[in-house]
Scaffold this motif. Structure first.
Motif, PDB file in Angstrom:
ATOM      1  N   SER A  48       0.841  -1.321   0.049  1.00  0.00           N
ATOM      2  CA  SER A  48      -0.145  -0.158  -0.026  1.00  0.00           C
ATOM      3  C   SER A  48       0.907   1.076   0.022  1.00  0.00           C
ATOM      4  CB  SER A  48      -0.798   0.091   1.378  1.00  0.00           C
ATOM      5  OG  SER A  48      -0.226   0.249   2.401  1.00  0.00           O
ATOM      6  N   SER A  49       0.246   2.499  -0.664  1.00  0.00           N
ATOM      7  CA  SER A  49       0.953   3.621  -0.593  1.00  0.00           C
ATOM      8  C   SER A  49       0.186   4.581  -0.216  1.00  0.00           C
ATOM      9  CB  SER A  49       1.720   3.773  -1.889  1.00  0.00           C
ATOM     10  OG  SER A  49       0.901   3.860  -3.054  1.00  0.00           O
ATOM     11  N   MET A  50       0.534   5.901   0.611  1.00  0.00           N
ATOM     12  CA  MET A  50      -0.263   6.819   0.761  1.00  0.00           C
ATOM     13  C   MET A  50       0.422   7.946   0.437  1.00  0.00           C
ATOM     14  SD  MET A  50      -2.825   8.035   2.474  1.00  0.00           S
ATOM     15  CE  MET A  50      -3.336   6.869   3.833  1.00  0.00           C
ATOM     16  N   THR A  51      -0.288   8.822  -0.720  1.00  0.00           N
ATOM     17  CA  THR A  51       0.286  10.090  -0.969  1.00  0.00           C
ATOM     18  C   THR A  51      -0.523  11.284  -0.653  1.00  0.00           C
ATOM     19  OG1 THR A  51       0.949   8.875  -3.026  1.00  0.00           O
ATOM     20  CG2 THR A  51       0.940  11.322  -3.097  1.00  0.00           C
ATOM     21  N   GLU A  52       0.135  12.229  -0.096  1.00  0.00           N
ATOM     22  CA  GLU A  52      -0.627  13.485   0.388  1.00  0.00           C
ATOM     23  C   GLU A  52      -0.103  14.847  -0.398  1.00  0.00           C
ATOM     24  OE1 GLU A  52      -0.726  14.099   4.481  1.00  0.00           O
ATOM     25  OE2 GLU A  52      -1.671  15.967   4.347  1.00  0.00           O
ATOM     26  N   VAL A  53      -0.761  15.432  -1.143  1.00  0.00           N
ATOM     27  CA  VAL A  53      -0.549  16.472  -1.719  1.00  0.00           C
ATOM     28  C   VAL A  53      -1.631  17.906  -1.331  1.00  0.00           C
ATOM     29  CG1 VAL A  53      -0.247  17.673  -4.127  1.00  0.00           C
ATOM     30  CG2 VAL A  53       0.481  15.355  -3.571  1.00  0.00           C
ATOM     31  N   ASN A  54      -1.029  18.969  -0.781  1.00  0.00           N
ATOM     32  CA  ASN A  54      -2.127  19.894  -0.388  1.00  0.00           C
ATOM     33  C   ASN A  54      -3.273  19.425   0.588  1.00  0.00           C
ATOM     34  OD1 ASN A  54      -0.560  21.594  -1.905  1.00  0.00           O
ATOM     35  ND2 ASN A  54      -1.672  21.174  -3.773  1.00  0.00           N
ATOM     36  N   GLY A  55      -2.953  18.591   1.279  1.00  0.00           N
ATOM     37  CA  GLY A  55      -3.734  18.131   2.267  1.00  0.00           C
ATOM     38  C   GLY A  55      -4.752  16.838   1.659  1.00  0.00           C
ATOM     39  N   GLN A  56      -4.708  16.813   0.464  1.00  0.00           N
ATOM     40  CA  GLN A  56      -5.356  15.533  -0.190  1.00  0.00           C
ATOM     41  C   GLN A  56      -4.898  14.412   0.016  1.00  0.00           C
ATOM     42  OE1 GLN A  56      -8.723  16.479  -1.451  1.00  0.00           O
ATOM     43  NE2 GLN A  56      -8.200  18.355  -0.596  1.00  0.00           N
ATOM     44  N   LYS A  57      -5.415  13.476   0.337  1.00  0.00           N
ATOM     45  CA  LYS A  57      -4.700  12.107   0.594  1.00  0.00           C
ATOM     46  C   LYS A  57      -5.190  11.131  -0.450  1.00  0.00           C
ATOM     47  CE  LYS A  57      -3.797  12.317   5.400  1.00  0.00           C
ATOM     48  NZ  LYS A  57      -3.994  11.570   6.831  1.00  0.00           N
ATOM     49  N   THR A  58      -4.517  10.371  -0.995  1.00  0.00           N
ATOM     50  CA  THR A  58      -4.572   9.189  -2.168  1.00  0.00           C
ATOM     51  C   THR A  58      -3.847   8.064  -1.422  1.00  0.00           C
ATOM     52  OG1 THR A  58      -4.596  10.757  -3.817  1.00  0.00           O
ATOM     53  CG2 THR A  58      -4.352   8.547  -4.270  1.00  0.00           C
ATOM     54  N   GLU A  59      -4.716   6.797  -1.276  1.00  0.00           N
ATOM     55  CA  GLU A  59      -4.329   5.611  -0.843  1.00  0.00           C
ATOM     56  C   GLU A  59      -4.577   4.717  -2.136  1.00  0.00           C
ATOM     57  OE1 GLU A  59      -4.955   2.520   2.759  1.00  0.00           O
ATOM     58  OE2 GLU A  59      -6.358   4.285   2.543  1.00  0.00           O
ATOM     59  N   LYS A  60      -3.351   3.647  -2.342  1.00  0.00           N
ATOM     60  CA  LYS A  60      -3.469   2.670  -3.192  1.00  0.00           C
ATOM     61  C   LYS A  60      -3.179   1.329  -2.484  1.00  0.00           C
ATOM     62  CE  LYS A  60      -2.198   4.837  -7.418  1.00  0.00           C
ATOM     63  NZ  LYS A  60      -1.390   5.031  -8.759  1.00  0.00           N
ATOM     64  N   LYS A  61      -3.996   0.435  -2.991  1.00  0.00           N
ATOM     65  CA  LYS A  61      -3.392  -0.958  -2.200  1.00  0.00           C
ATOM     66  C   LYS A  61      -3.412  -1.959  -3.346  1.00  0.00           C
ATOM     67  CE  LYS A  61      -5.857  -0.081   2.032  1.00  0.00           C
ATOM     68  NZ  LYS A  61      -6.688  -0.657   3.234  1.00  0.00           N
ATOM     69  N   ASP A  62      -2.323  -2.685  -3.412  1.00  0.00           N
ATOM     70  CA  ASP A  62      -2.029  -3.794  -4.488  1.00  0.00           C
ATOM     71  C   ASP A  62      -2.415  -5.072  -3.878  1.00  0.00           C
ATOM     72  OD1 ASP A  62      -1.241  -1.455  -5.824  1.00  0.00           O
ATOM     73  OD2 ASP A  62       0.808  -1.981  -5.969  1.00  0.00           O
ATOM     74  N   HIS A  63      -2.968  -5.802  -4.801  1.00  0.00           N
ATOM     75  CA  HIS A  63      -3.242  -7.211  -4.362  1.00  0.00           C
ATOM     76  C   HIS A  63      -2.983  -8.083  -5.462  1.00  0.00           C
ATOM     77  CE1 HIS A  63      -5.026  -6.144  -0.356  1.00  0.00           C
ATOM     78  NE2 HIS A  63      -5.643  -5.083  -1.240  1.00  0.00           N
ATOM     79  N   VAL A  64      -2.928  -9.398  -5.377  1.00  0.00           N
ATOM     80  CA  VAL A  64      -2.819 -10.414  -6.480  1.00  0.00           C
ATOM     81  C   VAL A  64      -3.939 -11.335  -6.234  1.00  0.00           C
ATOM     82  CG1 VAL A  64      -1.208 -12.197  -7.495  1.00  0.00           C
ATOM     83  CG2 VAL A  64      -0.211 -10.083  -6.815  1.00  0.00           C
ATOM     84  N   TYR A  65      -4.669 -11.552  -7.179  1.00  0.00           N
ATOM     85  CA  TYR A  65      -5.879 -12.437  -7.010  1.00  0.00           C
ATOM     86  C   TYR A  65      -5.647 -13.620  -8.130  1.00  0.00           C
ATOM     87  CZ  TYR A  65      -8.950  -9.318  -4.427  1.00  0.00           C
ATOM     88  OH  TYR A  65      -9.610  -8.632  -3.386  1.00  0.00           O
ATOM     89  N   LYS A  66      -6.106 -14.753  -7.793  1.00  0.00           N
ATOM     90  CA  LYS A  66      -6.003 -15.765  -8.577  1.00  0.00           C
ATOM     91  C   LYS A  66      -7.480 -16.414  -9.165  1.00  0.00           C
ATOM     92  CE  LYS A  66      -3.568 -20.318  -8.460  1.00  0.00           C
ATOM     93  NZ  LYS A  66      -2.622 -21.059  -7.522  1.00  0.00           N
ATOM     94  N   ALA A  67      -7.451 -16.495 -10.459  1.00  0.00           N
ATOM     95  CA  ALA A  67      -8.657 -17.184 -10.973  1.00  0.00           C
ATOM     96  C   ALA A  67      -8.737 -18.729 -10.834  1.00  0.00           C
ATOM     97  CB  ALA A  67      -8.672 -16.704 -12.428  1.00  0.00           C
ATOM     98  N   SER A  68      -9.895 -19.378 -10.867  1.00  0.00           N
ATOM     99  CA  SER A  68     -10.018 -20.805 -10.782  1.00  0.00           C
ATOM    100  C   SER A  68      -9.245 -21.733 -11.598  1.00  0.00           C
ATOM    101  CB  SER A  68     -11.330 -21.098 -11.004  1.00  0.00           C
ATOM    102  OG  SER A  68     -11.913 -20.948 -12.255  1.00  0.00           O
ATOM    103  N   ASP A  69      -8.981 -21.194 -13.078  1.00  0.00           N
ATOM    104  CA  ASP A  69      -7.779 -21.772 -14.036  1.00  0.00           C
ATOM    105  C   ASP A  69      -6.368 -21.316 -13.730  1.00  0.00           C
ATOM    106  OD1 ASP A  69      -7.516 -19.197 -14.680  1.00  0.00           O
ATOM    107  OD2 ASP A  69      -7.927 -19.196 -16.796  1.00  0.00           O
ATOM    108  N   GLY A  70      -6.138 -20.669 -12.409  1.00  0.00           N
ATOM    109  CA  GLY A  70      -4.746 -20.711 -12.080  1.00  0.00           C
ATOM    110  C   GLY A  70      -4.225 -19.132 -12.460  1.00  0.00           C
TER     111      GLY A  70
END
Length: 145
Positions: free
Chosen positions: A54-76
């Motif tokens: 995850s990453s958090m960015t703050e510019v001029n008091g405005q916060k942006t949050e990103k969360k990265d995940h890896v998902y897996k489908a039933s076929d792998g």
């Protein structure tokens, strides 16, 4: 010879002193990246450990949050999923086979979050992601990668 050695030592000392910065100094509006482990108890009572980025960015008091995940489908197949939250909107970006689809959050029903764009709908509930496009339905589960 002594003068050049003295000058060389002085340059070296100045270099060491000028490169000594504390981690707290500098631009405070720079992205901070954090990888952490989260313990989650499944419906069957077993504990899983999920590593997320995850990453958090703050510019001029405005916060942006990103969360990265890896998902897996039933076929792998592995799929990268990025959840981004800004003061104006929340989105999910799904990347697979060098193609990225970005959908905007439309509603939240209890523990389920729904994202939509055109004929594509994504429903996120816990560790599962349900992707619908027309008659195609893809079920994805969060991995422990």
């Amino acid at each position: 010879m002594k003068k050049s050695l003295l000058v060389l030592n002085a340059v070296f000392a100045l270099t060491v002193i000028s490169c000594n910065k504390s981690s707290e100094s500098g631009n405070k509006s720079v992205v901070k990246f954090d990888t952490s482990e989260t313990s989650v108890i499944n419906n069957n009572g077993k504990m899983d450990t999920i590593t997320t980025g995850s990453s958090m960015t703050e510019v001029n008091g405005q916060k942006t949050e990103k969360k990265d995940h890896v998902y897996k489908a039933s076929d792998g197949t592995l799929v990268k999923v990025v959840f981004e939250t800004t003061p104006k909107e929340s989105t999910v970006a799904i990347t697979s086979n060098k193609k990225t689809f970005t959908l905007k959050k439309t509603e939240t029903k209890g523990s389920e979050t729904i994202y939509k764009k055109d004929d594509m709908t994504v429903r996120v509930k816990g560790d599962s992601l349900h992707l619908e496009q027309g008659n195609n339905v893809i079920e994805l589960k969060k991995t422990k990668i």
